[in-house]
Design a protein around this motif. Sequence first.
Motif, PDB file in Angstrom:
ATOM      1  N   UNK A  22       0.736  -1.172   0.123  1.00 43.99           N
ATOM      2  CA  UNK A  22      -0.036   0.067   0.018  1.00 43.99           C
ATOM      3  C   UNK A  22       0.746   1.248   0.065  1.00 43.99           C
ATOM      4  N   UNK A  23       1.736   1.077   0.753  1.00 49.29           N
ATOM      5  CA  UNK A  23       2.652   2.261   0.896  1.00 49.29           C
ATOM      6  C   UNK A  23       3.540   2.797  -0.542  1.00 49.29           C
ATOM      7  N   UNK A  24       4.008   1.712  -0.948  1.00 45.02           N
ATOM      8  CA  UNK A  24       4.897   1.644  -2.253  1.00 45.02           C
ATOM      9  C   UNK A  24       3.899   1.899  -3.564  1.00 45.02           C
ATOM     10  N   UNK A  25       2.571   1.700  -3.373  1.00 45.70           N
ATOM     11  CA  UNK A  25       1.642   2.074  -4.280  1.00 45.70           C
ATOM     12  C   UNK A  25       1.720   3.597  -4.539  1.00 45.70           C
ATOM     13  N   UNK A  26       1.756   4.222  -3.505  1.00 40.06           N
ATOM     14  CA  UNK A  26       1.487   5.578  -3.687  1.00 40.06           C
ATOM     15  C   UNK A  26       2.926   6.335  -3.552  1.00 40.06           C
ATOM     16  N   UNK A  27       3.950   5.884  -2.926  1.00 42.62           N
ATOM     17  CA  UNK A  27       5.208   6.413  -2.774  1.00 42.62           C
ATOM     18  C   UNK A  27       6.084   5.202  -3.400  1.00 42.62           C
TER      19      UNK A  27
END
Length: 71
Positions: A22-27
């Motif tokens: 989830x974090x790497x999908x945005x950042x």
Amino acid sequence: MRTRGRKTPSDVLSDYRKLVKAVHAVLRNIRIVYISLPHFYRDRGNPDANARSTLVNDMIAEATEKNKRLV
């Protein structure tokens, strides 16, 4: 008194992977630092609880080694 959650080490690893995704999908290029689970003082006489903490930490450390964005 509230009791702790009763997730298995595999559940914790799965939650960690979901968080990373989830974090790497945005950042995309952000590095995520995992701070290992401690051995709790109240579990000092409980080898099973300490073994679970160690297993979770080992599993996440192994997953972390496979991705340069994880520390």
